[in-house]
Design an enzyme around this catalytic site. Sequence first.
Site, PDB file in Angstrom:
ATOM      1  N   ARG A 125       0.858  -1.186   0.000  1.00  0.00           N
ATOM      2  CA  ARG A 125       0.000   0.000   0.000  1.00  0.00           C
ATOM      3  C   ARG A 125       0.888   1.227   0.000  1.00  0.00           C
ATOM      4  O   ARG A 125       1.693   1.417   0.896  1.00  0.00           O
ATOM      5  CB  ARG A 125      -0.922   0.004   1.223  1.00  0.00           C
ATOM      6  CG  ARG A 125      -2.155   0.897   1.038  1.00  0.00           C
ATOM      7  CD  ARG A 125      -2.939   1.046   2.336  1.00  0.00           C
ATOM      8  NE  ARG A 125      -2.134   1.760   3.291  1.00  0.00           N
ATOM      9  CZ  ARG A 125      -2.023   1.443   4.584  1.00  0.00           C
ATOM     10  NH1 ARG A 125      -2.668   0.426   5.094  1.00  0.00           N
ATOM     11  NH2 ARG A 125      -1.254   2.161   5.382  1.00  0.00           N
ATOM     12  N   GLU A 144       5.035   6.893   2.380  1.00  0.00           N
ATOM     13  CA  GLU A 144       5.825   5.659   2.451  1.00  0.00           C
ATOM     14  C   GLU A 144       5.117   4.599   1.647  1.00  0.00           C
ATOM     15  O   GLU A 144       3.971   4.767   1.226  1.00  0.00           O
ATOM     16  CB  GLU A 144       5.960   5.182   3.907  1.00  0.00           C
ATOM     17  CG  GLU A 144       4.600   4.870   4.530  1.00  0.00           C
ATOM     18  CD  GLU A 144       4.644   3.818   5.624  1.00  0.00           C
ATOM     19  OE1 GLU A 144       5.673   3.143   5.807  1.00  0.00           O
ATOM     20  OE2 GLU A 144       3.603   3.644   6.293  1.00  0.00           O
ATOM     21  N   ASN A 146       4.107   0.520   2.159  1.00  0.00           N
ATOM     22  CA  ASN A 146       4.086  -0.602   3.111  1.00  0.00           C
ATOM     23  C   ASN A 146       4.099  -1.900   2.335  1.00  0.00           C
ATOM     24  O   ASN A 146       3.179  -2.172   1.573  1.00  0.00           O
ATOM     25  CB  ASN A 146       2.825  -0.520   3.971  1.00  0.00           C
ATOM     26  CG  ASN A 146       2.852   0.700   4.865  1.00  0.00           C
ATOM     27  OD1 ASN A 146       3.653   0.779   5.784  1.00  0.00           O
ATOM     28  ND2 ASN A 146       2.001   1.667   4.582  1.00  0.00           N
ATOM     29  N   SER A 151      -2.717  -2.936   6.051  1.00  0.00           N
ATOM     30  CA  SER A 151      -4.047  -3.325   6.516  1.00  0.00           C
ATOM     31  C   SER A 151      -5.153  -2.391   6.045  1.00  0.00           C
ATOM     32  O   SER A 151      -4.916  -1.415   5.345  1.00  0.00           O
ATOM     33  CB  SER A 151      -4.039  -3.450   8.035  1.00  0.00           C
ATOM     34  OG  SER A 151      -3.627  -2.238   8.587  1.00  0.00           O
ATOM     35  N   LYS A 305      12.267   2.374   5.370  1.00  0.00           N
ATOM     36  CA  LYS A 305      12.401   3.820   5.147  1.00  0.00           C
ATOM     37  C   LYS A 305      13.765   4.144   4.528  1.00  0.00           C
ATOM     38  O   LYS A 305      13.894   5.058   3.729  1.00  0.00           O
ATOM     39  CB  LYS A 305      12.239   4.580   6.466  1.00  0.00           C
ATOM     40  CG  LYS A 305      11.008   4.199   7.316  1.00  0.00           C
ATOM     41  CD  LYS A 305       9.735   4.733   6.780  1.00  0.00           C
ATOM     42  CE  LYS A 305       8.523   4.570   7.698  1.00  0.00           C
ATOM     43  NZ  LYS A 305       7.933   3.246   7.850  1.00  0.00           N
ATOM     44  N   LYS A 364      12.636   9.773  10.828  1.00  0.00           N
ATOM     45  CA  LYS A 364      11.990   8.453  10.801  1.00  0.00           C
ATOM     46  C   LYS A 364      12.950   7.304  11.065  1.00  0.00           C
ATOM     47  O   LYS A 364      13.937   7.150  10.346  1.00  0.00           O
ATOM     48  CB  LYS A 364      11.359   8.219   9.425  1.00  0.00           C
ATOM     49  CG  LYS A 364      10.267   9.182   9.054  1.00  0.00           C
ATOM     50  CD  LYS A 364       9.572   8.694   7.779  1.00  0.00           C
ATOM     51  CE  LYS A 364       8.357   9.523   7.473  1.00  0.00           C
ATOM     52  NZ  LYS A 364       7.553   8.907   6.387  1.00  0.00           N
ATOM     53  N   GLU A 368       7.479   0.415  11.700  1.00  0.00           N
ATOM     54  CA  GLU A 368       6.171   0.441  11.059  1.00  0.00           C
ATOM     55  C   GLU A 368       5.089   0.582  12.116  1.00  0.00           C
ATOM     56  O   GLU A 368       5.327   0.403  13.298  1.00  0.00           O
ATOM     57  CB  GLU A 368       5.942  -0.869  10.289  1.00  0.00           C
ATOM     58  CG  GLU A 368       6.907  -1.116   9.143  1.00  0.00           C
ATOM     59  CD  GLU A 368       6.779  -0.091   8.045  1.00  0.00           C
ATOM     60  OE1 GLU A 368       5.689   0.465   7.854  1.00  0.00           O
ATOM     61  OE2 GLU A 368       7.789   0.165   7.371  1.00  0.00           O
ATOM     62  N   GLY A 369       3.889   0.864  11.633  1.00  0.00           N
ATOM     63  CA  GLY A 369       2.724   0.799  12.515  1.00  0.00           C
ATOM     64  C   GLY A 369       2.326   2.116  13.151  1.00  0.00           C
ATOM     65  O   GLY A 369       1.375   2.171  13.924  1.00  0.00           O
ATOM     66  N   ARG A 450      -7.502   7.604   5.072  1.00  0.00           N
ATOM     67  CA  ARG A 450      -7.491   7.705   6.528  1.00  0.00           C
ATOM     68  C   ARG A 450      -7.358   9.167   6.904  1.00  0.00           C
ATOM     69  O   ARG A 450      -6.617   9.907   6.252  1.00  0.00           O
ATOM     70  CB  ARG A 450      -6.307   6.928   7.121  1.00  0.00           C
ATOM     71  CG  ARG A 450      -6.436   5.424   6.985  1.00  0.00           C
ATOM     72  CD  ARG A 450      -5.153   4.746   7.414  1.00  0.00           C
ATOM     73  NE  ARG A 450      -4.043   5.171   6.575  1.00  0.00           N
ATOM     74  CZ  ARG A 450      -2.766   4.947   6.878  1.00  0.00           C
ATOM     75  NH1 ARG A 450      -2.446   4.328   7.990  1.00  0.00           N
ATOM     76  NH2 ARG A 450      -1.817   5.363   6.064  1.00  0.00           N
TER      77      ARG A 450
END
Length: 474
Positions: A125, A144, A146, A151, A305, A364, A368-369, A450
């Site tokens: 994604r 970024e 993923n 998800s 990253k 960064k 992740e997350g 989002r």
Amino acid sequence: MAAPWEDVLRDEAAIQEAASVAVDAALLEGVLMRTEREPNASDVVNYAPFTLLPSAVPSTLFEQAYAVQQDFNLLVDAISQNKEFLEHTLASTIKVDDFTAQLFRIHMQVLEEGLAQSVFLGINRSDYMFDCGVDGTPALKQIEINTIAASFGGLTSRTAAVHGRVLKVLGKSEEASRLLPNNPSKGLALGIAKAWELYGSQSAVVMFLVEEVQRNIFDQRCVENELWNRNIRVIRKRFRDVFEKGSLDDAKRLYIDGQEVAVVYYREGYVPKNYDQQNWEARLLLERSRAVKCPDIATQLAGTKKVQQELSRPGTLERLLPGRTEAIARIRATFAGLYSLDMGEEGDKIAATAIADPDRFVLKPQREGGGNNLYGEELRQVLEKIRDSPERTSYILMDKIKPQPAMNYLLRAHSPLQVSECISELGIFGVYVRQDKEMVMNKAAGHLLRTKAIEHADGGVAAGVAVLDSPYLV
Ligand code: ADP
Ligand code: MG
Ligand code: MG
């Protein structure tokens, strides 16, 4: 970029009514999450947080994001096959970042042994924000990509119906009819099904590798259901199960509980806390196997990253995608400024610039997350502390994207209804399947919007900051 429902935003009675309809519609459509208190039980569930209203997204940028997705699929796949590039790019990082180093060790070990896997499945994604340039024209900038456990493809397949209902309740039927259809869970499942088919064993299963804590299970179930609908058997296992019951036969076929596994779909394994010694051993077993890993460990590394930063160096894309001039131009147009903090003059200089003007940047780490990046004063303090130490090479610096905020209501269980100034992040799901050297599928599989209140610099939906949204093209 204003949406055509500004007029109702301050009509409190209408908003209250729409919000109660919205929550019930979300439950009815299956925009669900397990609760924080009982993250592994489905006896009590609640709705996943979402915006009351869709958010305006410029149609040109939306189309641009879709148009570049197949290019990004090709790029990630090319990086995953380029041992020298990964080795060179991650050399400084793995000296100081244990997690990336451990992933890299497994990558090298599997390569040395020789890859047993011949079918490759990528589900990624690519996330973007709309940067407001000096002249106020928004531009698509990648945050970024993923490449593991991306998800919300499932739940987001169900949010447009909720927003459609809300708009109708607010008297905006015409606008409701313009909301886009979106079904990433189907696209993701099509990729998994293709990989399963190419693996070539009717009796083999698809294994979802899941975390110990499974609050977001319904998002995964959406994809699982699509597979069951195609008569493909799905099992859900944890690293611990793999450690205890997983094995390889002479041909490196993966078995668990006596069942052969064709595809391992990771919704786990992307952060250090997912691993203890046994889980690392389980990961190694999976990577050594013939099963199609989504992603294989090289593709996970391609999503770091550090790799993202290295891609923005002049000439890198040309080396990775030789002859693909147009794809390279489309990819590069989405890049924000990215900077290496490797030891040396270049890193010294940008570190000094960021310390002097921290609000221009995001710092960064290789994580992740959500919730891991550093901003503003905190960025300055941390960078000042590590500026002369190799520890700084575990981070990269990125230009901070500054989108134009818009007003919306964020609906969250047990939270009062209040209007917030918000910014959005658009994700496009990419799916591809490669058999040996041949790409047999390369698609954009849908989108995810989002949205979060501007006071939060960082964090996704799972981190409890952002909420699910739907784009309304303007
Ligand atoms: P993660 O892999 O943890 O999701 P991200 O790079 O997506 O890491 O960063 C997490 C969040 O931080 C993003 O969802 C976004 O809200 C914010 N963020 C990241 N990079 C930038 C940036 N360059 N400018 C502004 N916000 C950013
Ligand atoms: Mg990420
Ligand atoms: Mg992110």
